[in-house]
Design an enzyme around this catalytic site. Structure first.
Site, PDB file in Angstrom:
ATOM      1  N   LEU A   1      -2.515  18.757  23.161  1.00 37.56           N
ATOM      2  CA  LEU A   1      -2.146  19.967  22.427  1.00 37.56           C
ATOM      3  C   LEU A   1      -2.786  19.933  21.047  1.00 37.56           C
ATOM      4  O   LEU A   1      -2.497  19.061  20.226  1.00 37.56           O
ATOM      5  CB  LEU A   1      -0.622  20.066  22.317  1.00 37.56           C
ATOM      6  CG  LEU A   1       0.109  20.171  23.664  1.00 37.56           C
ATOM      7  CD1 LEU A   1       1.614  20.057  23.474  1.00 37.56           C
ATOM      8  CD2 LEU A   1      -0.241  21.477  24.369  1.00 37.56           C
TER       9      LEU A   1
ATOM     10  N   SER B   1      -4.825  16.611  17.039  1.00 37.24           N
ATOM     11  CA  SER B   1      -4.120  17.006  18.248  1.00 37.24           C
ATOM     12  C   SER B   1      -3.059  15.985  18.601  1.00 37.24           C
ATOM     13  O   SER B   1      -3.022  14.870  18.062  1.00 37.24           O
ATOM     14  CB  SER B   1      -5.098  17.155  19.425  1.00 37.24           C
ATOM     15  OG  SER B   1      -5.646  15.891  19.754  1.00 37.24           O
ATOM     16  N   SER B   2      -2.212  16.389  19.538  1.00 38.60           N
ATOM     17  CA  SER B   2      -1.289  15.471  20.193  1.00 38.60           C
ATOM     18  C   SER B   2      -1.903  15.160  21.552  1.00 38.60           C
ATOM     19  O   SER B   2      -1.941  16.009  22.445  1.00 38.60           O
ATOM     20  CB  SER B   2       0.099  16.110  20.358  1.00 38.60           C
ATOM     21  OG  SER B   2       0.975  15.231  21.023  1.00 38.60           O
ATOM     22  N   THR B   3      -2.413  13.942  21.687  1.00 45.26           N
ATOM     23  CA  THR B   3      -3.124  13.555  22.908  1.00 45.26           C
ATOM     24  C   THR B   3      -2.203  13.624  24.114  1.00 45.26           C
ATOM     25  O   THR B   3      -0.998  13.403  24.015  1.00 45.26           O
ATOM     26  CB  THR B   3      -3.678  12.123  22.744  1.00 45.26           C
ATOM     27  OG1 THR B   3      -4.529  12.099  21.596  1.00 45.26           O
ATOM     28  CG2 THR B   3      -4.470  11.689  23.966  1.00 45.26           C
TER      29      THR B   3
END
Length: 387
Positions: free
Chosen positions: A74, A98-100
Site C-alpha cells: 500500500l 509504502s507499507s510493504t
C-alpha cells in the site's frame, strides 16, 4: 461492523497457508499489531495510470479494514511529499514510501532467524508496521529503526507510540547504519541498495545476519542474506527474488532527453545472438546488473512503432543500442565500456550452465569488494571493487 482482531487472525491464517508465517511468536505479533494504525493518514491505490487517494477518515470503516488487511503493498507517499489526505482526486506520481505487502514483510522477518534477546537494526522504517512486529517479538528496547524521510519517520514514530511501542527511532541515512546502538545481532533493510554497505557489516556482531535487497533496477533484484565472520567479512546467498524502492541516496534519475543524441556515435556494430528482450526477465536482469552495475535498461518505441531497447551508463558515457530486424537483433555500442559485451558474456555462460535460478548466486563482502559467483564457471564470477 468488522472486528479488526478477526481481520488480523484471518490474515495470519492466510500467511500460514501461503507458507511464509511459520513461527508461533511471529503469528502472535501478526494477530496483535493493528496494521491499519500504520497507514494513517491514508494510502494511494494503483489505478494504472493514476493513484486514487483513500483516507482512513473518509472511508467506510469496514472498507478501510479490508484495504488494511489485504496482502497488497500500500503506497503511502508519492514524489517524496504527497500523502493521501492532501489529494482530493486521482493523481500521477512516483511512489516514495509504502507499507510493504505482509507476505514479504513476514517472510523477511522469518528469514532473519530471530531469537529472544537479539538486537535488531531496521533500515527504512516506512510506516513502522514491520518495526512493530519485531518489537512485539523482541521487546521495544531491542529494536532500532532508521528512516531517511523526516515526515515519514514522524508518522511512523507516532503510530508506534499509539500502538504501545516506544522503540528507538532515528531519522538519517540508513546506508550509514546506526553506530550509536551497535553492535546488532541482525540488520534488515526494507529498501534496495546497489551493494550491501560495509557499515552494516561493521555494525553486526560476528555470527550475526545482514538481510537486504541488492540491485538498482525496479526488477531483477535479489534478497541477500549474509552471515558476518570474525574477520570483518560476510558470506551468504541470494535467497530469492525481492523488490523494494531504492534507498533515497542511491535513487537514479530516469534517462531522459534526446536518446538519439546519446547514441549518435557508435564505436562498433554487430549482430547479437542473445535478444535484449531477455533483460525484461528477472534472472537475466539480475545478471546484467552484476555484469555492468552502473547501467540502466531503457525501453522506448520508434516512430514506426518498432521496439527500441538501450543500455546506458551515464557516468561512464557508454551505451548499447539494440535494433530489431525481424527475429534478429543488431547492437550498436559506444563509449569507453562495451556494455553489451559484458552482459552477453554473462548471459551465454548462464544459459550454458543450465540457467540456474537466483538462489544459486553466492556473495562475499569484504572491506575492499563485493564478489558474486555461480558454481565454478569463471564467466559467472563478478567482482565490484570499492573505490
Amino acid at each position: 461492523m468488522t472486528d479488526p482482531a478477526s481481520e488480523r487472525r484471518r490474515m495470519a491464517t492466510v500467511l500460514v497457508n501461503e507458507g511464509v508465517l511459520k513461527s508461533p511468536w511471529l503469528r502472535s505479533a501478526v494477530e496483535a499489531v493493528p496494521r491499519e494504525r500504520f497507514l494513517h493518514p491514508g494510502v494511494f491505490l494503483d489505478e494504472g495510470r493514476t493513484w486514487r487517494p483513500v483516507t482512513a477518515a473518509g472511508t467506510d470503516p469496514d472498507e478501510w479494514l479490508k484495504i488494511a488487511y489485504s496482502l497488497d503493498t500500500l503506497t503511502t507517499q508519492l514524489d517524496g511529499h504527497l500523502t493521501a489526505d492532501q489529494a482530493d482526486e486521482p493523481v500521477v506520481g512516483v511512489p516514495t514510501s509504502s507499507s510493504t505487502d505482509p507476505v514479504t514483510v513476514v517472510d523477511m522477518i522469518e528469514t532473519l532467524d530471530l531469537a529472544r534477546g537479539h538486537r535488531v537494526l531496521e533500515i527504512g522504517t516506512g510506516t513502522g508496521y514491520s518495526t512493530a512486529l519485531m518489537c512485539h517479538c523482541l521487546g521495544e528496547d531491542n529494536v532500532t529503526t532508521v528512516e531517511v524521510d523526516a515526515q515519514v519517520a514522524a508518522r511512523a514514530d507516532a503510530a508506534l507510540e499509539a500502538a504501545g511501542f516506544s522503540t528507538w527511532t532515528a531519522t538519517g541515512d540508513g546506508l550509514l547504519g546506526h553506530p550509536y546502538r551497535a553492535p546488532y545481532d541482525r540488520i534488515i533493510a526494507t529498501c534496495a541498495v546497489r551493494r550491501i554497505p560495509y557499515a552494516w557489516i561493521r555494525q553486526t556482531k560476528p555470527g550475526g545476519i545482514v538481510l537486504g535487497t541488492v540491485g538498482s533496477w525496479p526488477w531483477g533484484t535479489g534478497l541477500a542474506k549474509l552471515v558476518v565472520g570474525d574477520d570483518g567479512t560476510a558470506d551468504g546467498t541470494i535467497v530469492g527474488r525481492s523488490s523494494f524502492m531504492q534507498a533515497r541516496a542511491e535513487a537514479m534519475a530516469p534517462v531522459a532527453g534526446d536518446l538519439s543524441a546519446r547514441t549518435a556515435y557508435a564505436d562498433s556494430e554487430r549482430r547479437t545472438p542473445v535478444s535484449p528482450l531477455v533483460l525484461e526477465e528477472w534472472m537475466p536482469a539480475f545478471l546484467a546488473q552484476l555484469a555492468v552495475p552502473g547501467a540502466r535498461f531503457v525501453r522506448a518505441t520508434g516512430g514506426d512503432g518498432s521496439p527500441l531497447r538501450y543500455l546506458f551508463d551515464p557516468e561512464k558515457e557508454s551505451f548499447a543500442e539494440f535494433l530489431a530486424d525481424g527475429e534478429n537483433w543488431t547492437v550498436r555500442q559506444g563509449g569507453p565500456m562495451a556494455l553489451w559485451d559484458d552482459v552477453e558474456r554473462s548471459l551465454v555462460a548462464w544459459q550454458d550452465a543450465g540457467a540456474p535460478e537466483i538462489d544459486c548466486v553466492r556473495l562475499r563482502v569484504t572491506p575492499a569488494s563485493h564478489q558474486y559467483w555461480i558454481g565454478q564457471a569463471p564467466s559467472l564470477r563478478w567482482e565490484h571493487r570499492i573505490a
